[in-house]
Each structure stands twice: as structure tokens, then as C-alpha cells.
Motif scaffolding. Structure first.
Motif, PDB file in Angstrom:
ATOM      1  N   ARG A 164       1.071  -1.144   0.297  1.00 32.88           N
ATOM      2  CA  ARG A 164       0.342   0.088   0.065  1.00 32.88           C
ATOM      3  C   ARG A 164       0.775   1.538  -0.046  1.00 32.88           C
ATOM      4  O   ARG A 164       1.761   0.956   0.871  1.00 32.88           O
ATOM      5  CB  ARG A 164      -0.817  -0.144   1.163  1.00 32.88           C
ATOM      6  CG  ARG A 164      -1.773  -1.017   1.250  1.00 32.88           C
ATOM      7  CD  ARG A 164      -2.570  -0.978   2.588  1.00 32.88           C
ATOM      8  NE  ARG A 164      -3.643  -2.581   2.900  1.00 32.88           N
ATOM      9  CZ  ARG A 164      -4.970  -2.423   2.565  1.00 32.88           C
ATOM     10  NH1 ARG A 164      -5.143  -1.509   1.944  1.00 32.88           N
ATOM     11  NH2 ARG A 164      -5.543  -3.377   2.544  1.00 32.88           N
ATOM     12  N   SER A 165       0.948   2.601  -0.361  1.00 33.13           N
ATOM     13  CA  SER A 165       1.287   3.531  -0.983  1.00 33.13           C
ATOM     14  C   SER A 165       0.483   4.540   0.057  1.00 33.13           C
ATOM     15  O   SER A 165      -0.771   4.805   0.682  1.00 33.13           O
ATOM     16  CB  SER A 165       1.324   4.425  -2.222  1.00 33.13           C
ATOM     17  OG  SER A 165       0.793   5.036  -2.508  1.00 33.13           O
ATOM     18  N   CYS A 171      -4.755   5.015 -10.919  1.00 31.06           N
ATOM     19  CA  CYS A 171      -5.130   3.365 -11.031  1.00 31.06           C
ATOM     20  C   CYS A 171      -4.390   3.248 -12.648  1.00 31.06           C
ATOM     21  O   CYS A 171      -5.031   3.726 -12.975  1.00 31.06           O
ATOM     22  CB  CYS A 171      -6.114   3.142 -10.204  1.00 31.06           C
ATOM     23  SG  CYS A 171      -6.416   1.339 -10.642  1.00 31.06           S
ATOM     24  N   VAL A 180      -3.599   3.532  -3.644  1.00 32.74           N
ATOM     25  CA  VAL A 180      -2.849   2.873  -4.855  1.00 32.74           C
ATOM     26  C   VAL A 180      -2.544   1.879  -4.163  1.00 32.74           C
ATOM     27  O   VAL A 180      -2.236   2.247  -2.471  1.00 32.74           O
ATOM     28  CB  VAL A 180      -2.684   3.255  -5.919  1.00 32.74           C
ATOM     29  CG1 VAL A 180      -3.841   4.047  -6.722  1.00 32.74           C
ATOM     30  CG2 VAL A 180      -1.405   4.396  -5.334  1.00 32.74           C
ATOM     31  N   GLY A 181      -1.336   1.140  -4.356  1.00 33.53           N
ATOM     32  CA  GLY A 181      -0.889  -0.062  -3.843  1.00 33.53           C
ATOM     33  C   GLY A 181      -0.276  -0.470  -5.040  1.00 33.53           C
ATOM     34  O   GLY A 181      -0.243  -0.696  -6.507  1.00 33.53           O
ATOM     35  N   LEU A 182       1.147  -0.598  -5.020  1.00 32.17           N
ATOM     36  CA  LEU A 182       2.176  -1.440  -5.788  1.00 32.17           C
ATOM     37  C   LEU A 182       1.679  -2.899  -6.242  1.00 32.17           C
ATOM     38  O   LEU A 182       2.082  -3.415  -5.301  1.00 32.17           O
ATOM     39  CB  LEU A 182       3.451  -1.002  -5.171  1.00 32.17           C
ATOM     40  CG  LEU A 182       4.354  -1.613  -6.849  1.00 32.17           C
ATOM     41  CD1 LEU A 182       4.498  -1.008  -8.094  1.00 32.17           C
ATOM     42  CD2 LEU A 182       6.058  -1.385  -6.355  1.00 32.17           C
ATOM     43  N   ASN A 200       2.861  -2.566 -11.151  1.00 27.19           N
ATOM     44  CA  ASN A 200       2.064  -1.111 -11.221  1.00 27.19           C
ATOM     45  C   ASN A 200       1.282  -0.731  -9.820  1.00 27.19           C
ATOM     46  O   ASN A 200       1.183  -2.282  -9.518  1.00 27.19           O
ATOM     47  CB  ASN A 200       1.479  -0.937 -12.237  1.00 27.19           C
ATOM     48  CG  ASN A 200       1.695   0.245 -12.921  1.00 27.19           C
ATOM     49  OD1 ASN A 200       2.117   1.440 -12.071  1.00 27.19           O
ATOM     50  ND2 ASN A 200       1.893   0.768 -14.369  1.00 27.19           N
ATOM     51  N   TYR A 201       0.858   0.213  -9.947  1.00 29.38           N
ATOM     52  CA  TYR A 201      -0.118   1.042  -9.329  1.00 29.38           C
ATOM     53  C   TYR A 201      -1.360   0.582  -9.677  1.00 29.38           C
ATOM     54  O   TYR A 201      -1.719   0.945 -10.653  1.00 29.38           O
ATOM     55  CB  TYR A 201       0.430   2.475  -8.683  1.00 29.38           C
ATOM     56  CG  TYR A 201       1.314   2.525  -8.452  1.00 29.38           C
ATOM     57  CD1 TYR A 201       0.975   2.856  -6.354  1.00 29.38           C
ATOM     58  CD2 TYR A 201       2.252   2.714  -8.724  1.00 29.38           C
ATOM     59  CE1 TYR A 201       2.847   2.747  -5.907  1.00 29.38           C
ATOM     60  CE2 TYR A 201       3.995   3.180  -7.885  1.00 29.38           C
ATOM     61  CZ  TYR A 201       3.728   2.872  -6.433  1.00 29.38           C
ATOM     62  OH  TYR A 201       5.163   3.173  -5.676  1.00 29.38           O
TER      63      TYR A 201
END
Length: 228
Positions: A164-165, A171, A180-182, A200-201
Motif C-alpha cells: 500500500r502507498s 490506478c 493505490v498500492g504497488l 504497477n500501481y
């Protein structure tokens, strides 16, 4: 890793109305067009401008479906009459009766898609509204996410690490600004012992992503990039 499973049946129901023919992403696109019409009416009283907006909205929506029959066109045509939020909501409510469900997924399907996941918990499938899915996704553990998509009549499964970012971002699947998350998946490299990481995110909340996605193109591109 990417996994592919052949499936045979298309879901859909028939009755007095035309059969279901609208995917979730197409429904979301149409919803976006109703917002444009409502905002256009609120910001302009120019009849010519509003007529152009209605024409463009219908043209864009009809182009989503390469072979519309007369009954299906009749289902979509009330879009051009939308002027207020209440009218948009009523139109979308009527349209929801024609939503095509995502392919049925069972616990057994998931075991076949992810054979190496011996203790796969999976999502609570009985709570899933498959009509509102363009893909099935869930976080299996703190840093592990699973995705199931449908492409060319097949179900494809992919899993990878998910971090998680702390910041919002765009997105790669729905192209909306969100939490978003990676997502990172490993694929086989040039030799059996060589693996390549790609990612990717994407949205942290798969339900939110499914509500926002208005084309399958980015979803399929995302998966294809991870397969290369």
C-alpha cells in the motif's frame, strides 16, 4: 504468476425483456455520460450545445456495442432525455436489469486457477455481486493480492505482492485518482530458475476500482504487461 483456465458458459438471463448485454465497465461508461449531460444542462441553456452533447453521448454509448439490435437500442436511447440527476438515476436503475454478470467463480475454480496456493482463503463469494464486476480481486494477506479476469472466454488468475502507498495516485486499471498500492508479480525469465518482477500501481479497494472502470482495455494491458 499468471494462470489460465478454460471456461465454457456465458452467464445471462432471458425473459420478456432483451437479454442482458451490458458489461460492468460499459455501464460505468454510460454512467459517466449521464453525468456529462446533467452537468451540461446545469451549466448551459444553449439548446444547440445541449443537442450536441446528447448526440455525442448517444454516439459514444452505441459505439461500445458493435452489433446492437433494435431492442437494445431502445433500452439505451432514453439516455438522450437525461437532464437532471434524478432522471440519470432512474435511467441507470432501469439499465441495471440488463447487466451481464462476470463469469461465475467458485471455490473450486479458484483452487484450479491457483494450484500452488495450498491454503487459499479466497473472497466470500456468496457476498459478491458478479454483475458489478469487471474483475474479481481480493487481498489474501497483508502483502498478497489475487486478481481474476475474464478474457477471450477464459478466466485468468494472477497473484502478486501488494504494498500500500501512503499517497493517492492513478490506478493502472481504472485510471482514476484513488488510494493505490504497488502490485508486483513474478514471471518466468529466460531460464527455469530466472524470474522477472513486473508491476504497477492499482487501487487498494477492488470494489471501488470496479465501480470506476469504464473500459477493459487498461485491465487487459495491465495483465499482459505482467505476462511479458
Amino acid at each position: 504468476m499468471i494462470h489460465v483456465k478454460e471456461t465454457s458458459d456465458k452467464q445471462g438471463t432471458a425473459g420478456e425483456r432483451p437479454e442482458a448485454f451490458i458489461r460492468n465497465d460499459q455501464f460505468n461508461f454510460i454512467k459517466g455520460q449521464t453525468k456529462i449531460l446533467v452537468n451540461g444542462k446545469a451549466s448551459s441553456s444553449d439548446a444547440e450545445v445541449l443537442s450536441v452533447l446528447r448526440h455525442l453521448a448517444q454516439e459514444k454509448v452505441f459505439s461500445l456495442f458493435p452489433s446492437l439490435n433494435d431492442e437494445q437500442k431502445a433500452v439505451l436511447k432514453p439516455l438522450t432525455a437525461v437532464k437532471e440527476t434524478a432522471e440519470a438515476e432512474a435511467f441507470l436503475e432501469q439499465l441495471s436489469a440488463y447487466l451481464l454478470p462476470f463469469k461465475s467463480v467458485t471455490d473450486q475454480n479458484l483452487k484450479k486457477l491457483f494450484p500452488k496456493a495450498k491454503k487459499l482463503k479466497g473472497p466470500k463469494l456468496e457476498t459478491v455481486d458478479f454483475k458489478k464486476l469487471s474483475y474479481l480481486g481480493w487481498i489474501e494477506s497483508a502483502t498478497l493480492m489475487y486478481l481474476v479476469i475474464e478474457k477471450d472466454g477464459r478466466l485468468e488468475g494472477i497473484h502478486g505482492s501488494f504494498n500500500r502507498s501512503a499517497k493517492h495516485g492513478i490506478c493502472s486499471i481504472c485510471n482514476k485518482h484513488n488510494e493505490v498500492g504497488l502490485f508486483t508479480a513474478k514471471t518466468k525469465g529466460s531460464s527455469p530458475d530466472n524470474f522477472v518482477k513486473r508491476g504497477n500501481y492499482i487501487c487498494q479497494d477492488n470494489d471501488s476500482c470496479n465501480r470506476n472502470i469504464d473500459t477493459l482495455e487498461r485491465l487487459h494491458d495491465f495483465v499482459e504487461r505482467l505476462q511479458k
